[in-house]
Design a protein around this motif. Structure first.
Motif, PDB file in Angstrom:
ATOM      1  N   ASP A  70     -44.738   2.900 -42.175  1.00 24.99           N
ATOM      2  CA  ASP A  70     -44.848   1.445 -42.251  1.00 24.99           C
ATOM      3  C   ASP A  70     -45.173   0.919 -40.856  1.00 24.99           C
ATOM      4  O   ASP A  70     -44.404   1.137 -39.907  1.00 24.99           O
ATOM      5  CB  ASP A  70     -43.540   0.833 -42.752  1.00 24.99           C
ATOM      6  N   TYR A  71     -46.302   0.242 -40.751  1.00 26.99           N
ATOM      7  CA  TYR A  71     -46.712  -0.331 -39.466  1.00 26.99           C
ATOM      8  C   TYR A  71     -46.581  -1.844 -39.573  1.00 26.99           C
ATOM      9  O   TYR A  71     -47.235  -2.481 -40.402  1.00 26.99           O
ATOM     10  CB  TYR A  71     -48.160   0.055 -39.149  1.00 26.99           C
ATOM     11  N   VAL A  72     -45.703  -2.407 -38.751  1.00 28.19           N
ATOM     12  CA  VAL A  72     -45.355  -3.822 -38.870  1.00 28.19           C
ATOM     13  C   VAL A  72     -45.771  -4.574 -37.611  1.00 28.19           C
ATOM     14  O   VAL A  72     -45.422  -4.174 -36.498  1.00 28.19           O
ATOM     15  CB  VAL A  72     -43.840  -3.999 -39.090  1.00 28.19           C
ATOM     16  N   GLU A  73     -46.524  -5.645 -37.802  1.00 27.89           N
ATOM     17  CA  GLU A  73     -46.834  -6.563 -36.705  1.00 27.89           C
ATOM     18  C   GLU A  73     -45.854  -7.727 -36.794  1.00 27.89           C
ATOM     19  O   GLU A  73     -45.684  -8.332 -37.855  1.00 27.89           O
ATOM     20  CB  GLU A  73     -48.270  -7.064 -36.792  1.00 27.89           C
ATOM     21  N   SER A  74     -45.213  -8.051 -35.672  1.00 24.29           N
ATOM     22  CA  SER A  74     -44.146  -9.047 -35.691  1.00 24.29           C
ATOM     23  C   SER A  74     -44.043  -9.709 -34.322  1.00 24.29           C
ATOM     24  O   SER A  74     -44.592  -9.217 -33.332  1.00 24.29           O
ATOM     25  CB  SER A  74     -42.819  -8.373 -36.056  1.00 24.29           C
ATOM     26  N   ASP A  75     -43.318 -10.812 -34.281  1.00 21.50           N
ATOM     27  CA  ASP A  75     -43.014 -11.430 -32.991  1.00 21.50           C
ATOM     28  C   ASP A  75     -41.582 -11.140 -32.572  1.00 21.50           C
ATOM     29  O   ASP A  75     -41.078 -11.723 -31.617  1.00 21.50           O
ATOM     30  CB  ASP A  75     -43.274 -12.944 -33.019  1.00 21.50           C
ATOM     31  N   SER A  76     -40.914 -10.210 -33.285  1.00 24.75           N
ATOM     32  CA  SER A  76     -39.541  -9.845 -32.940  1.00 24.75           C
ATOM     33  C   SER A  76     -39.254  -8.427 -33.416  1.00 24.75           C
ATOM     34  O   SER A  76     -39.367  -8.131 -34.617  1.00 24.75           O
ATOM     35  CB  SER A  76     -38.541 -10.810 -33.586  1.00 24.75           C
ATOM     36  N   PHE A  77     -38.892  -7.541 -32.483  1.00 25.67           N
ATOM     37  CA  PHE A  77     -38.509  -6.180 -32.855  1.00 25.67           C
ATOM     38  C   PHE A  77     -37.301  -6.192 -33.788  1.00 25.67           C
ATOM     39  O   PHE A  77     -37.279  -5.516 -34.821  1.00 25.67           O
ATOM     40  CB  PHE A  77     -38.159  -5.364 -31.598  1.00 25.67           C
ATOM     41  N   GLY A  78     -36.283  -6.962 -33.411  1.00 26.03           N
ATOM     42  CA  GLY A  78     -35.045  -6.968 -34.168  1.00 26.03           C
ATOM     43  C   GLY A  78     -35.235  -7.409 -35.605  1.00 26.03           C
ATOM     44  O   GLY A  78     -34.732  -6.765 -36.544  1.00 26.03           O
ATOM     45  N   VAL A  79     -35.947  -8.510 -35.796  1.00 24.67           N
ATOM     46  CA  VAL A  79     -36.185  -9.018 -37.149  1.00 24.67           C
ATOM     47  C   VAL A  79     -36.990  -8.002 -37.951  1.00 24.67           C
ATOM     48  O   VAL A  79     -36.688  -7.722 -39.126  1.00 24.67           O
ATOM     49  CB  VAL A  79     -36.913 -10.371 -37.089  1.00 24.67           C
ATOM     50  N   ALA A  80     -38.017  -7.431 -37.326  1.00 27.31           N
ATOM     51  CA  ALA A  80     -38.870  -6.472 -38.032  1.00 27.31           C
ATOM     52  C   ALA A  80     -38.081  -5.260 -38.501  1.00 27.31           C
ATOM     53  O   ALA A  80     -38.240  -4.795 -39.640  1.00 27.31           O
ATOM     54  CB  ALA A  80     -40.027  -6.043 -37.118  1.00 27.31           C
ATOM     55  N   VAL A  81     -37.218  -4.725 -37.625  1.00 29.20           N
ATOM     56  CA  VAL A  81     -36.459  -3.519 -37.976  1.00 29.20           C
ATOM     57  C   VAL A  81     -35.439  -3.824 -39.067  1.00 29.20           C
ATOM     58  O   VAL A  81     -35.298  -3.066 -40.042  1.00 29.20           O
ATOM     59  CB  VAL A  81     -35.771  -2.927 -36.732  1.00 29.20           C
ATOM     60  N   ARG A  82     -34.716  -4.922 -38.939  1.00 28.53           N
ATOM     61  CA  ARG A  82     -33.708  -5.261 -39.947  1.00 28.53           C
ATOM     62  C   ARG A  82     -34.349  -5.490 -41.319  1.00 28.53           C
ATOM     63  O   ARG A  82     -33.846  -5.016 -42.350  1.00 28.53           O
ATOM     64  CB  ARG A  82     -32.915  -6.497 -39.507  1.00 28.53           C
ATOM     65  N   ASP A  83     -35.464  -6.237 -41.347  1.00 30.35           N
ATOM     66  CA  ASP A  83     -36.143  -6.497 -42.618  1.00 30.35           C
ATOM     67  C   ASP A  83     -36.639  -5.198 -43.244  1.00 30.35           C
ATOM     68  O   ASP A  83     -36.552  -5.004 -44.464  1.00 30.35           O
ATOM     69  CB  ASP A  83     -37.318  -7.453 -42.404  1.00 30.35           C
ATOM     70  N   TRP A  84     -37.163  -4.306 -42.425  1.00 29.31           N
ATOM     71  CA  TRP A  84     -37.681  -3.028 -42.930  1.00 29.31           C
ATOM     72  C   TRP A  84     -36.552  -2.170 -43.499  1.00 29.31           C
ATOM     73  O   TRP A  84     -36.716  -1.541 -44.555  1.00 29.31           O
ATOM     74  CB  TRP A  84     -38.405  -2.311 -41.798  1.00 29.31           C
TER      75      TRP A  84
END
Length: 516
Positions: A70-84
């Motif tokens: 899963d390759y995620v583009e985001s403006d926040s590492f924390g939000v991206a990891v938790r959501d994933w």
């Protein structure tokens, strides 16, 4: 439930420890491309393109090898990891220890809903524990001792067996043979660059978009040129750069590795550091390949040993010291330097000094300058001008294609600026314009006269150098390696010394006037 593996942007190696030993069918891999890095530092455009494109290419390589990625583009590492974690049903998260200390601290600050398992990094030859065990045996840590132990430990360029093992050629270090001045017309082989593919073009377009958004928000533009971009962005290309270096540059690497020539930004340098630092290449495979090819091709031992020392010695040494010195190291400021950075550093040009502007123009184009340009032009200027060491170290981190926290803390703060008071280097690497004249072609056509120490045409490196020695004379006299230059300082007439102080002060006032 599924095991999750988070791969960071400088861990792009299929053999890295978080991936090792895991069944791809029972795991999901995450890579996060986050623009949050720009909230802290405005990075060179090409650095952003390199890291993000290399991450995207690595994700595709993992997919081709059977991993679910899963390759995620985001403006926040924390939000991206938790959501994933929640959306992918992750039951536990594996992550290889980051090279940069601050990144682990940031990750630990994120409230993750599953257990996080840290895996020791295998991105370096020396683990942090092995380096610490070695370091505990010495009062002063010096590169030469560490390098010799590395040669023995990994069996590199050694002759004989067991206790009778000796360095190949009968000596450990051929550095004295690798400091030739550049003759007129010196040209190195052309480097290997690559045309951006569709994936890299998409990243280039994204960085251009970010710049437009920054302009709309009233923020300064990102530094450096976006194009032409030619860096390797995957392992196959990085290996091609290694083989190109062996075929076209290794044989001539040694003699002129300290030379600086206008219009020749790379000369015989390997250009491998960005790929080593991202994980596209592993240091041991590079060292083994260099040793094999060098001995087969009968490359001069001085050059072969020199390039291997940069990887097996200096790179491993500075990484080990970064973790050994600990969390207080980045705040050190031995000389109490507080001069703010002049605006021409962020603009990557406009200092009026030919040497500085030449290096900055090359840095602007590719995000690259070789080690002597960094140490003896940029960091040397920062040292003798009294620039704030924390600000200058952060600038190096932002601007250089291979810059990471572990790289720049030791190389700039320690080696370049002596802000650690000698914990890394045995003396300050301060030099006047004479060194630059001897080892470069930069002085020809410069508006300043490298032969003058005072007066309106005097080279700023000269007045700043002698003023630096004078300002810190009490501390420098205690360093036995500074004895000769301090005797030279004592020979200067007081009237000339007063002129030098005035010229240096005038230059610093002009710098303040150009601070952003």
């Amino acid at each position: 439930m599924t095991v999750g593996i988070w791969v960071l942007g400088d861990q792009l190696n299929a053999a890295q420890s978080a991936l090792a030993g895991v069944d791809p069918s029972a795991a999901r891999v995450l890579l996060v491309e986050s623009t949050s890095v720009l909230q802290r530092r405005a990075y060179h455009r090409q650095k952003l393109v390199l890291v993000w494109s290399a991450m995207r290419h690595f994700a595709e390589e993992l997919r081709a090898a059977g991993w679910t990625v899963d390759y995620v583009e985001s403006d926040s590492f924390g939000v991206a990891v938790r959501d994933w974690i929640q959306s992918a049903g992750i039951s536990a998260l594996r992550l290889m220890e980051p090279a940069d200390r601050g990144f682990r601290q940031s990750i630990e600050a994120v409230q993750l809903p599953v257990p996080l398992h840290w895996l020791p990094s295998n991105a370096f030859l020396w683990s942090r524990e092995a380096f610490a065990a070695w370091a505990q045996g010495y009062k002063q840590l010096r590169l030469e001792l560490f390098y010799r132990e590395g040669r023995r430990r990994f069996g590199v360029l050694m002759d004989g067996e067991d206790k009778g093992t000796q360095p190949l050629g009968g000596q450990w270090n051929f550095d004295a043979e690798n400091r030739k001045q550049p003759p007129k017309g010196l040209q190195g082989p052309k480097p290997l660059w690559f045309e951006p593919d569709a994936m890299t073009q998409a990243v280039i377009a994204k960085v251009a978009r970010i710049d437009r958004q920054r302009a709309e928000a009233g923020l300064a533009p990102l530094p450096g040129d976006l194009k032409p971009f030619g860096w390797a962005v995957n392992r196959e290309q990085a290996l091609a750069v290694l083989e190109h270096f062996i075929a076209t540059r290794l044989d001539g690497f040694g003699p002129y590795q300290d030379a600086m020539v206008s219009g020749e930004p790379t000369l015989w340098h390997a250009l491998l550091s960005p790929y080593l630092n991202l994980g596209l290449l592993h240091p041991l495979e590079v060292i083994r390949r260099l040793e094999q090819a060098g001995l087969e091709q009968q490359v001069p031992l001085a050059g072969l040993e020199g390039v291997i020392r940069q990887i097996l010695g200096w790179r491993e040494y500075t990484h080990g010291l970064y973790h050994w010195f600990g969390v207080d190291y980045p705040a050190l400021n031995h000389f109490g330097a507080t001069q703010p950075l002049p605006v021409w550093l962020d603009q990557l040009g406009g200092s009026g000094m030919s040497c500085v502007d030449t290096v900055l123009s090359e840095l602007k184009l590719r995000g690259y300058a070789h080690h002597i340009q960094r140490l003896m032009v940029l960091a040397n200027y920062g040292l003798i001008a009294g620039l704030d060491p924390q600000a200058l170290t952060a600038w190096f981190h932002r601007m250089f294609i291979d810059g990471h926290d572990w790289v720049m803390q030791t190389n700039v703060l320690g080696m370049g600026l002596f802000a650690d008071g000698g914990r890394l280097a045995s003396k300050p690497y301060a030099a006047s314009g004479n060194y630059i004249k001897r080892m470069s072609t930069y002085c020809k056509g410069c508006r300043y006269d490298v032969k003058q120490r005072t007066g309106p045409k005097a080279c700023p490196f000269n007045s700043l150098y002698w003023d630096f020695l004078d300002r810190h004379a009490a501390a420098l006299r205690r360093n036995p390696r500074m004895g000769l230059v301090m005797k030279q300082l004592d020979k200067l007439p007081e009237a000339e010394l007063e002129q030098i102080r005035a010229a240096a002060q005038q230059h610093r006032r002009q710098m303040v006037a150009t601070v952003a």
